[in-house]
Write an enzyme that holds these catalytic residues in place. Sequence first.
Site, PDB file in Angstrom:
ATOM      1  N   HIS A 105      55.325  16.404 119.247  1.00  0.00           N
ATOM      2  CA  HIS A 105      54.564  15.590 118.301  1.00  0.00           C
ATOM      3  C   HIS A 105      53.164  16.162 118.083  1.00  0.00           C
ATOM      4  CE1 HIS A 105      57.543  12.718 117.487  1.00  0.00           C
ATOM      5  NE2 HIS A 105      57.484  12.046 118.612  1.00  0.00           N
ATOM      6  N   ARG A 150      64.174  18.245 102.686  1.00  0.00           N
ATOM      7  CA  ARG A 150      65.011  17.693 103.748  1.00  0.00           C
ATOM      8  C   ARG A 150      65.409  16.265 103.376  1.00  0.00           C
ATOM      9  NH1 ARG A 150      60.215  19.555 106.056  1.00  0.00           N
ATOM     10  NH2 ARG A 150      60.366  21.520 107.221  1.00  0.00           N
ATOM     11  N   ARG A 167      68.396  20.463 100.516  1.00  0.00           N
ATOM     12  CA  ARG A 167      69.385  20.681 101.586  1.00  0.00           C
ATOM     13  C   ARG A 167      70.128  19.375 101.838  1.00  0.00           C
ATOM     14  NH1 ARG A 167      66.922  22.127 107.264  1.00  0.00           N
ATOM     15  NH2 ARG A 167      66.504  19.885 107.280  1.00  0.00           N
ATOM     16  N   GLU A 193      71.296  30.370 109.307  1.00  0.00           N
ATOM     17  CA  GLU A 193      70.606  29.913 110.508  1.00  0.00           C
ATOM     18  C   GLU A 193      71.263  30.405 111.787  1.00  0.00           C
ATOM     19  OE1 GLU A 193      69.198  25.518 109.628  1.00  0.00           O
ATOM     20  OE2 GLU A 193      71.148  25.921 108.695  1.00  0.00           O
ATOM     21  N   ASN A 208      63.653  29.115 112.074  1.00  0.00           N
ATOM     22  CA  ASN A 208      63.553  28.361 113.328  1.00  0.00           C
ATOM     23  C   ASN A 208      64.885  28.393 114.075  1.00  0.00           C
ATOM     24  OD1 ASN A 208      61.130  27.777 112.146  1.00  0.00           O
ATOM     25  ND2 ASN A 208      61.444  25.579 112.004  1.00  0.00           N
ATOM     26  N   ASP A 209      65.951  27.992 113.398  1.00  0.00           N
ATOM     27  CA  ASP A 209      67.263  27.991 114.042  1.00  0.00           C
ATOM     28  C   ASP A 209      67.791  29.407 114.240  1.00  0.00           C
ATOM     29  OD1 ASP A 209      68.140  25.442 114.860  1.00  0.00           O
ATOM     30  OD2 ASP A 209      68.421  24.828 112.784  1.00  0.00           O
ATOM     31  N   ARG A 262      65.032  25.574 120.505  1.00  0.00           N
ATOM     32  CA  ARG A 262      63.739  25.537 119.829  1.00  0.00           C
ATOM     33  C   ARG A 262      62.996  24.221 120.041  1.00  0.00           C
ATOM     34  NH1 ARG A 262      63.365  23.443 114.457  1.00  0.00           N
ATOM     35  NH2 ARG A 262      65.286  22.529 113.652  1.00  0.00           N
ATOM     36  N   CYS A 272      62.734  29.652 104.551  1.00  0.00           N
ATOM     37  CA  CYS A 272      62.201  28.289 104.567  1.00  0.00           C
ATOM     38  C   CYS A 272      61.879  27.809 105.972  1.00  0.00           C
ATOM     39  CB  CYS A 272      63.158  27.314 103.881  1.00  0.00           C
ATOM     40  SG  CYS A 272      64.737  27.127 104.716  1.00  0.00           S
TER      41      CYS A 272
END
Length: 563
Positions: A184, A286, A322, A417, A440-441, A451, A488
């Site tokens: 967070h 998203r 997506r 990904e 990221n993935d 991650r 992205c």
Amino acid sequence: MTELRGVGIGLGVAQGPVARMAEPFPPPEDVDSTRSAEEEGARVRDAVAAVARELEQRGAQAGGAARDVLEAQAMMAEDPALLTEVDTRVGDGKTGERAVWEAFASFRDQLTALGGYLGERAADLDDVAQRVIARLRGVPAPGIPDPGHPFVLVAKDLAPADTALLNLDMVLALITTEGGPTSHTAILAREKNIVAVVGAADAGSLTDGTVVIVDAAAGVVTVAPSQDELDRAENRAAARASAATAPVTPGALADGTPVPLLANLGKPEGAAEAVELGAEGVGLFRTEFLFLSANAAPTVAEQRDAYTRLLSAFPGKKVVVRVLDAGADKPLPFLNDSHEENPALGLRGLRALRASEDILREQLTALAEADAATRATPEGPADLWVMAPMVSTVEETEYFVAMAREYGVKTAGVMVEVPSSALLADRILAHADFASIGTNDLTQYTLAADRLLGSVAAFQDPWHPAVLRLVREVGAAGAALGKPVGICGEAAADPLLAVVLVGLGATTLSMAPTALADVRASLLSHTLDDARRVAEAALAADGAASAREAARAASASQKVTQP
């Protein structure tokens, strides 16, 4: 002068004296209560309710992503199963403070063991427990220090309630010893555009008043820097501020090669800010926000309204949506709520949607209806592109593209990904209209490092040559077939890495809107040939850190000026 390393959040640099967060309360003494179980239970329920209302109030005041985070934390505080655990301990004669500490610690350990998204929420339980115990004792909860001057905040990890209401006139930067890139602290630091380095384990040795430079772009904290280093950091900060206020122009390289810069968005309400900051469209919308807080899938009408608002905000521009990326680590009762031992490798993304195909069909219906509803926009309709998450095979590509065509979607693509889809990019792009690389993935699966887990955050670095090689495979396939290849993931928001990605064949970059100015300025200082040379230098390295340094050296040798 020493350097501490962690994971940089944001792209800036800041400097100032350290102020440390107060240490949390120690565990309450394990002694018998002098009150009855009924009295202790009532005290705890009142304290929990008061803390939950305070969290909700702070969320309403903060707004944005902070509101969602704090509302979720308030719900966590009043979780019936958790309160039952507290009541059991109170019934055994424990004090309210001890019962809360034990019950919350037990739930925290369970979340930590689960790992992934739920593991990252364990720290939230610690914060709630501290606040409830403080309420029971009638004392303030540990919080943000107030040294009376601007400072660099150092903490083990920041609670959402504290991060949400940071006084940005006083907090120059954040350093945490724990937490990963999706904690967070990291999420809210990105939203507020705060310079931050998380997971800097050795930062626990910093003392109040010590001057540091926090370089988020490099993920480095410089302790007791020289005056020359302070001056250079100040110049960098000034250059970045200047770039942020420069006239907004379309993304392009120094030789005029266009590289459209798009925004990653989670809700339609973020569209206005993205446009103001220079987004040329949306590279990743998203759709999870419609699903994650619901007990049942949203209706077609509810989805259509949200998508219509989004498309209406970008007339004449590309908007890449997506379809639902949930399941496994973010289980939904109407999609997939079964326990999985390894959720990162489970039924998620397109796999989950195929198992509940009606949800996918309803989503495509709503998107098609929203597209039709915005056709009459005076400035021209948005150019709707739709993509599927977590595609790993050619067969999955064919399945999704065929279904999208069935609902009238003109441009259907896939997220790259996982390594399999990158290695088969030429065959996948023979069927899909475009590919969008989720770095990221892709980094997670390439380096086998969750991650969402802070303990392996150091592996979650898209600069790793193994990841870059996979990006090159996709870029080459796109160029050979004339298909667009976008980025992205968080990698696109790194100004120098953005240059590398373009050198590897990326045709568009999508990022958090606050990163657009930095990336735009970086691209304008490189030609396409420059970008390819910088990319080759990074590919030739053995690891992430050496790839980053090799790219910097190659960029500097071309006498370009980085922001």
